[in-house]
Design a protein around this motif. Structure first.
Motif, PDB file in Angstrom:
ATOM      1  N   THR A 101       0.803  -1.218   0.000  1.00 47.94           N
ATOM      2  CA  THR A 101       0.000   0.000   0.000  1.00 47.94           C
ATOM      3  C   THR A 101       0.838   1.270   0.000  1.00 47.94           C
ATOM      4  O   THR A 101       0.369   2.306  -0.480  1.00 47.94           O
ATOM      5  CB  THR A 101      -0.924   0.024   1.237  1.00 47.94           C
ATOM      6  OG1 THR A 101      -0.128  -0.171   2.423  1.00 47.94           O
ATOM      7  CG2 THR A 101      -1.970  -1.069   1.160  1.00 47.94           C
ATOM      8  N   CYS A 137      -4.262  -4.057 -11.355  1.00 48.75           N
ATOM      9  CA  CYS A 137      -4.888  -5.337 -11.674  1.00 48.75           C
ATOM     10  C   CYS A 137      -5.267  -5.410 -13.152  1.00 48.75           C
ATOM     11  O   CYS A 137      -5.236  -6.484 -13.762  1.00 48.75           O
ATOM     12  CB  CYS A 137      -6.142  -5.542 -10.833  1.00 48.75           C
ATOM     13  SG  CYS A 137      -5.839  -5.867  -9.071  1.00 48.75           S
ATOM     14  N   GLY A 138      -5.615  -4.274 -13.720  1.00 49.68           N
ATOM     15  CA  GLY A 138      -6.037  -4.241 -15.113  1.00 49.68           C
ATOM     16  C   GLY A 138      -4.908  -4.116 -16.100  1.00 49.68           C
ATOM     17  O   GLY A 138      -5.152  -4.110 -17.319  1.00 49.68           O
ATOM     18  N   SER A 139      -3.672  -4.033 -15.614  1.00 47.77           N
ATOM     19  CA  SER A 139      -2.534  -3.911 -16.515  1.00 47.77           C
ATOM     20  C   SER A 139      -2.379  -5.174 -17.344  1.00 47.77           C
ATOM     21  O   SER A 139      -2.637  -6.291 -16.880  1.00 47.77           O
ATOM     22  CB  SER A 139      -1.240  -3.665 -15.722  1.00 47.77           C
ATOM     23  OG  SER A 139      -1.325  -2.478 -14.974  1.00 47.77           O
ATOM     24  N   ARG A 199      -0.154   3.867  -8.865  1.00 43.39           N
ATOM     25  CA  ARG A 199      -1.532   4.215  -9.228  1.00 43.39           C
ATOM     26  C   ARG A 199      -2.460   3.272  -8.482  1.00 43.39           C
ATOM     27  O   ARG A 199      -1.998   2.310  -7.858  1.00 43.39           O
ATOM     28  CB  ARG A 199      -1.737   4.133 -10.737  1.00 43.39           C
ATOM     29  CG  ARG A 199      -1.383   2.819 -11.397  1.00 43.39           C
ATOM     30  CD  ARG A 199      -1.443   2.982 -12.919  1.00 43.39           C
ATOM     31  NE  ARG A 199      -1.303   1.718 -13.619  1.00 43.39           N
ATOM     32  CZ  ARG A 199      -0.150   1.148 -13.920  1.00 43.39           C
ATOM     33  NH1 ARG A 199       0.981   1.744 -13.529  1.00 43.39           N
ATOM     34  NH2 ARG A 199      -0.111   0.001 -14.576  1.00 43.39           N
ATOM     35  N   PRO A 200      -3.763   3.497  -8.496  1.00 43.19           N
ATOM     36  CA  PRO A 200      -4.668   2.647  -7.713  1.00 43.19           C
ATOM     37  C   PRO A 200      -4.493   1.163  -8.032  1.00 43.19           C
ATOM     38  O   PRO A 200      -4.219   0.781  -9.173  1.00 43.19           O
ATOM     39  CB  PRO A 200      -6.060   3.145  -8.125  1.00 43.19           C
ATOM     40  CG  PRO A 200      -5.846   4.579  -8.511  1.00 43.19           C
ATOM     41  CD  PRO A 200      -4.496   4.614  -9.163  1.00 43.19           C
ATOM     42  N   PHE A 201      -4.680   0.341  -7.010  1.00 42.84           N
ATOM     43  CA  PHE A 201      -4.483  -1.096  -7.166  1.00 42.84           C
ATOM     44  C   PHE A 201      -5.385  -1.662  -8.256  1.00 42.84           C
ATOM     45  O   PHE A 201      -4.985  -2.561  -9.010  1.00 42.84           O
ATOM     46  CB  PHE A 201      -4.747  -1.809  -5.833  1.00 42.84           C
ATOM     47  CG  PHE A 201      -4.502  -3.290  -5.864  1.00 42.84           C
ATOM     48  CD1 PHE A 201      -3.243  -3.804  -6.139  1.00 42.84           C
ATOM     49  CD2 PHE A 201      -5.539  -4.178  -5.607  1.00 42.84           C
ATOM     50  CE1 PHE A 201      -3.021  -5.181  -6.163  1.00 42.84           C
ATOM     51  CE2 PHE A 201      -5.323  -5.548  -5.625  1.00 42.84           C
ATOM     52  CZ  PHE A 201      -4.064  -6.052  -5.903  1.00 42.84           C
ATOM     53  N   GLU A 202      -6.600  -1.138  -8.351  1.00 41.28           N
ATOM     54  CA  GLU A 202      -7.510  -1.621  -9.381  1.00 41.28           C
ATOM     55  C   GLU A 202      -6.917  -1.429 -10.776  1.00 41.28           C
ATOM     56  O   GLU A 202      -7.107  -2.273 -11.662  1.00 41.28           O
ATOM     57  CB  GLU A 202      -8.850  -0.886  -9.284  1.00 41.28           C
ATOM     58  CG  GLU A 202      -9.635  -1.157  -8.005  1.00 41.28           C
ATOM     59  CD  GLU A 202      -9.139  -0.358  -6.819  1.00 41.28           C
ATOM     60  OE1 GLU A 202      -8.198   0.465  -7.000  1.00 41.28           O
ATOM     61  OE2 GLU A 202      -9.665  -0.559  -5.713  1.00 41.28           O
ATOM     62  N   GLU A 203      -6.201  -0.348 -10.966  1.00 40.64           N
ATOM     63  CA  GLU A 203      -5.571  -0.116 -12.268  1.00 40.64           C
ATOM     64  C   GLU A 203      -4.405  -1.079 -12.494  1.00 40.64           C
ATOM     65  O   GLU A 203      -4.184  -1.547 -13.620  1.00 40.64           O
ATOM     66  CB  GLU A 203      -5.101   1.336 -12.374  1.00 40.64           C
ATOM     67  CG  GLU A 203      -6.228   2.347 -12.426  1.00 40.64           C
ATOM     68  CD  GLU A 203      -5.721   3.754 -12.650  1.00 40.64           C
ATOM     69  OE1 GLU A 203      -4.556   3.913 -13.077  1.00 40.64           O
ATOM     70  OE2 GLU A 203      -6.486   4.705 -12.378  1.00 40.64           O
ATOM     71  N   GLU A 224      -6.318  -6.963  -0.216  1.00 43.61           N
ATOM     72  CA  GLU A 224      -7.204  -6.780  -1.357  1.00 43.61           C
ATOM     73  C   GLU A 224      -6.686  -7.646  -2.503  1.00 43.61           C
ATOM     74  O   GLU A 224      -5.484  -7.837  -2.662  1.00 43.61           O
ATOM     75  CB  GLU A 224      -7.224  -5.312  -1.812  1.00 43.61           C
ATOM     76  CG  GLU A 224      -7.829  -4.349  -0.808  1.00 43.61           C
ATOM     77  CD  GLU A 224      -7.859  -2.924  -1.332  1.00 43.61           C
ATOM     78  OE1 GLU A 224      -7.859  -2.754  -2.584  1.00 43.61           O
ATOM     79  OE2 GLU A 224      -7.835  -1.990  -0.518  1.00 43.61           O
ATOM     80  N   THR A 225      -7.603  -8.145  -3.293  1.00 39.44           N
ATOM     81  CA  THR A 225      -7.229  -8.945  -4.458  1.00 39.44           C
ATOM     82  C   THR A 225      -7.895  -8.377  -5.704  1.00 39.44           C
ATOM     83  O   THR A 225      -8.792  -7.542  -5.636  1.00 39.44           O
ATOM     84  CB  THR A 225      -7.642 -10.400  -4.274  1.00 39.44           C
ATOM     85  OG1 THR A 225      -9.066 -10.493  -4.112  1.00 39.44           O
ATOM     86  CG2 THR A 225      -6.962 -11.001  -3.063  1.00 39.44           C
ATOM     87  N   CYS A 226      -7.413  -8.810  -6.837  1.00 31.62           N
ATOM     88  CA  CYS A 226      -7.932  -8.312  -8.112  1.00 31.62           C
ATOM     89  C   CYS A 226      -9.308  -8.904  -8.413  1.00 31.62           C
ATOM     90  O   CYS A 226      -9.612 -10.000  -7.995  1.00 31.62           O
ATOM     91  CB  CYS A 226      -6.965  -8.649  -9.243  1.00 31.62           C
ATOM     92  SG  CYS A 226      -5.363  -7.818  -9.089  1.00 31.62           S
TER      93      CYS A 226
END
Length: 254
Positions: free
Chosen positions: A214, A225-227, A219-223, A252-254
Motif C-alpha cells: 500500500t 490489476c487491469g494492466s 496508481r490505484p491497485f484496481e488499475e 485486497e485482491t484483483c
C-alpha cells in the motif's frame, strides 16, 4: 483436503507440485491467520504451520540472516568489510551471508537444509528463498555466480524433499535462476509497481505470485490489476504484513 489436490496445480521437474495458476494469494509472513474465502495460495514463515486447504509456500531467508536468528550463524559465515559485518541497508537487522567460497556455501547449506526439510515435514507444498540478490548489496564482495551456486544447492534439497522451489524477487536474474538453479515459480514483491512482471512471466509463465504494498503504489491497485502484464495471482498487502487483528491490516485482491 490437501493442497496438492487443489485444482489447477501442475507438476514440475522431479514431480513437485507447482502453485495453482491464477489462484488468489495471501502473504502472511507477519503472522498466520485463517485465509479469506477464495484464497488458494498462502505464504507463511517456516516457523508457522501451513494453511489448511491452500497451496502453502514456506518462507526461508536463504542469503541473509533472519531477524532474531543471528545466533544460528557462525560469525565467519557473515560477510564483513573494514567496518565489520555487512547488513542489508533496507533491513538493518539482516546480515549478508558470505557465499563467496565453496566451503562457506557448504556450511550455509548445512544450516539451511534442516529448515527446508522442516518445511516439507510440516506439510508445506513449496519453499521460497529470499534475498537471492544479496550480492548486489555486497559492494562487489559477492557475485551472482556465488549466489547461484548456493541457490542451486538449495533448490536440489527442496526438490529432494518434495517441495517446489520459488525464486523470490531478482527479476534481472530470473532466466539464469530458472535455467541453472532450477527454480519452478516466482514470488515477487511489487513487480507491477516497478514494471517487472513481464520479466518474470517470460520465464515462469502463469506461475508468478505478486505482492503489492500500500505504501508504494504508483496508481490505484484496481488499475494495476487491469494492466496487461499483471500476474493473475496478485494481492495488495500492508508493508508490515499484519494480521486482521492489527490496525493497519490490508488485504485486497484483483
Amino acid at each position: 483436503m490437501t493442497a496438492a489436490a487443489l485444482s489447477g496445480c501442475a507438476t514440475g521437474p522431479g514431480g513437485v507440485t507447482l502453485p495453482p495458476a491464477g489462484a488468489v494469494p495471501d502473504y502472511q509472513l507477519g503472522g498466520a491467520y485463517p485465509p479469506a474465502d477464495g484464497v488458494g495460495i498462502v505464504g507463511r514463515d517456516r516457523s508457522a504451520e501451513p494453511a489448511e486447504g491452500a497451496y502453502s509456500v514456506c518462507y526461508v531467508n536463504g542469503f541473509q540472516t533472519q531477524p532474531g536468528e543471528r545466533e544460528a550463524w557462525d560469525d565467519d559465515l557473515l560477510l564483513t568489510d573494514g567496518d565489520g559485518v555487512v547488513f542489508d541497508p533496507d533491513w538493518p537487522d539482516e546480515a549478508l551471508l558470505d557465499t563467496s567460497t565453496a566451503a562457506g556455501r557448504d556450511r550455509i547449506v548445512a544450516v539451511l537444509e534442516p529448515w527446508i526439510v522442516g518445511c516439507a515435514e510440516a506439510g508445506f507444498d513449496a519453499v521460497e528463498f529470499d534475498n537471492l540478490d544479496s550480492y548486489t548489496r555486497s559492494e562487489g564482495a559477492l557475485s551472482l555466480d556465488d549466489n547461484l551456486a548456493l541457490a542451486t544447492a538449495l533448490v536440489t534439497i527442496a526438490h529432494g524433499a518434495g517441495l517446489a522451489a520459488g525464486q523470490k524477487n531478482a527479476a534481472e536474474d530470473a532466466a539464469v535462476l530458472r535455467e541453472r538453479a532450477g527454480f519452478d515459480f516466482a514470488v515477487t514483491e511489487e513487480c507491477a509497481a516497478y514494471g517487472e512482471c513481464a520479466a518474470y512471466a517470460d520465464v515462469y509463465g502463469e506461475h508468478v505470485i505478486d505482492i503489492e504494498y500500500t505504501d508504494q503504489l504508483p496508481r490505484p491497485f484496481e488499475e494495476l490489476c487491469g494492466s496487461e502484464d499483471a500476474p493473475a495471482s496478485m494481492v495488495l498487502r500492508d508493508r508490515d504484513l499484519l494480521t486482521p487483528a492489527d490496525p493497519g491490516y490490508v488485504f485486497e485482491t484483483c
